[in-house]
Design an enzyme around this catalytic site. Structure first.
Site, PDB file in Angstrom:
ATOM      1  N   GLY A 218     -28.255  35.880   6.972  1.00 25.11           N
ATOM      2  CA  GLY A 218     -29.462  35.423   7.640  1.00 25.11           C
ATOM      3  C   GLY A 218     -30.038  36.495   8.561  1.00 25.11           C
ATOM      4  O   GLY A 218     -29.379  37.478   8.900  1.00 25.11           O
ATOM      5  N   CYS A 219     -31.287  36.289   8.973  1.00 24.60           N
ATOM      6  CA  CYS A 219     -31.997  37.296   9.768  1.00 24.60           C
ATOM      7  C   CYS A 219     -31.396  37.446  11.166  1.00 24.60           C
ATOM      8  O   CYS A 219     -31.023  38.554  11.581  1.00 24.60           O
ATOM      9  CB  CYS A 219     -33.474  36.952   9.843  1.00 24.60           C
ATOM     10  N   TYR A 220     -31.295  36.353  11.908  1.00 21.38           N
ATOM     11  CA  TYR A 220     -30.653  36.405  13.222  1.00 21.38           C
ATOM     12  C   TYR A 220     -29.218  36.918  13.098  1.00 21.38           C
ATOM     13  O   TYR A 220     -28.746  37.720  13.918  1.00 21.38           O
ATOM     14  CB  TYR A 220     -30.596  35.014  13.848  1.00 21.38           C
ATOM     15  N   ALA A 221     -28.518  36.439  12.070  1.00 23.32           N
ATOM     16  CA  ALA A 221     -27.110  36.795  11.907  1.00 23.32           C
ATOM     17  C   ALA A 221     -26.934  38.277  11.624  1.00 23.32           C
ATOM     18  O   ALA A 221     -25.979  38.895  12.101  1.00 23.32           O
ATOM     19  CB  ALA A 221     -26.486  35.966  10.787  1.00 23.32           C
TER      20      ALA A 221
END
Length: 400
Positions: A218-221
């Site tokens: 994921g992007c945040y991750a």
């Protein structure tokens, strides 16, 4: 069209170029068989080099008093490429922001060619902005997908939707020598050990190069793990992550999280506990608390991460650890000051900086910025495709 190349021609495409001594500790690239399958002849792959993110046992000591970790997982560039033949791509879910960002990259890729694009809403319309050939949107069912003659599928679908597509493709390929590569951009397989987690700067690149089932982080991750990983051995207790994303991260389905008028002039908190990316970061790197927000800009994420340390450190030494760990990484830039989210928009990497240490020396705040549609999704998907198909890792990816 290039992707019409016959199987006979494609079978001879594999080649391998030895790595230079400067990266001899990393995995060699394999040669490849029919339609991109690896031969089982890696001479010195160690898939456990980075099994728990930290580089225990790989560091040397500097006079500054910190453990200097020279990048134990360096990029696999052109000299490591094992494939110079075209590959065929099916993009399932081409209407969303991420699908469109990926299409922009594929349009300029010298080897990967779009064969099929699927969107229920756009079926029958011509794909705009793709210059290699005329492509019309289909509405492909799982069964339709399983019958496609392609080398790689990208599933750019919402969470919880991918399962029937994967099952249909797996069933169609059962017992066959040929295995297509599947890149899943959703969260559906990020906790499935039978899939490879595709974060090339942290996960051993040789493992991704061998994989046919890859879960895109994921992007945040992605941004958070890259900002935490180099000092995971120095963490005393759970880091706290404050994140703010542009509204494209909320997708195209209408909600308050992508209502620009509602968001203008403010910051909207959401999913304050148990966010999917909190679980993802905690599963793959270290337990964290994550507090996400969304605001009125379109793309780009800012992360401010508070990390308690298990021993006193200073800002200079922490920054040096990051510079050493990410040496040679084209898509990671380590800076002194806290990076500004506006400057990362439309770019393809991650900027990490700040490195503010409190007066006790046992707490550091690190900031990171990432474009959620690029390195947070499409650019990373292309990195993983390149590795799995045998191309140079950064093929078709612009500079950060």
């Amino acid at each position: 069209m290039l992707s019409a190349t016959s199987a006979t021609m494609r079978m001879g495409a594999g080649r391998i170029v030895p790595r230079t001594a400067s990266v001899a500790a990393a995995a060699l690239r394999p040669t490849r068989d029919f339609l991109g399958r690896h031969r089982n002849n890696l001479d010195s792959v160690n898939f456990n080099v980075h099994a728990n993110v930290s580089a225990r046992g790989l560091s040397t000591t500097r006079s500054h008093g910190y453990a200097a970790i020279t990048n134990p997982n360096p990029p696999l560039g052109k000299k490591n490429a094992s494939n110079d033949m075209p590959s065929r791509l099916a993009l399932i879910g081409g209407r969303g922001y991420t699908g469109q960002a990926l299409l922009d990259l594929i349009d300029k890729h010298p080897y990967i060619n779009l064969q099929h694009v699927s969107s229920r809403e756009l079926v029958g319309q011509e794909l705009k902005g793709y210059s290699k050939r005329k492509v019309i949107y289909d509405n492909l069912s799982p069964e339709d997908c399983s019958q496609l003659d392609v080398d790689v599928y990208v599933l750019a679908l919402p969470n919880g939707v991918c399962k029937p597509y994967v099952e249909a493709i797996n069933q169609a390929e059962k017992g066959k020598d040929k295995k297509s590569v599947i890149i899943d951009l959703s969260a559906d397989h990020r906790f499935d050990d039978s899939w490879t987690y595709g974060l090339p700067e942290i996960v051993p690149r040789g493992k991704i190069a061998h994989a046919t089932r890859i879960s895109n982080p994921g992007c945040y991750a992605t941004g958070a793990q890259l900002a935490i990983a180099p000092i995971v051995d120095l963490i005393a207790t759970s880091p706290t992550i404050f994140g703010v994303s542009g509204y494209s991260g909320a997708g195209t389905n209408k909600s308050l999280k992508n209502d620009v008028e509602y968001l203008t002039g403010g910051v909207l908190p959401y999913s304050l506990t148990d966010h999917m990316h909190e679980r993802e970061i905690s599963h793959h790197t270290t337990p964290v608390s994550f507090i996400p927000h969304v605001s009125s800009w379109f793309r780009g994420i800012h992360l401010a991460i508070n990390i308690p340390l298990n021993k006193p450190m200073n800002s200079r030494d922490i920054r040096n650890i990051y510079q050493d760990r990410y040496a040679g990484e084209k898509l990671i830039k380590v800076v002194g000051e806290a990076p500004y989210v506006k400057t990362i928009q439309n770019r393809h990497g991650v900027e990490i900086g700040g490195f503010a240490v409190d007066k006790t020396g046992k707490r550091v705040v690190i900031c990171a910025t990432i474009d959620n549609l690029n390195k947070g999704a499409s650019t990373q998907a292309l990195q993983n495709m390149n590795l799995a198909l045998g191309y140079a890792e950064y093929e078709g990816i612009p500079d950060i």
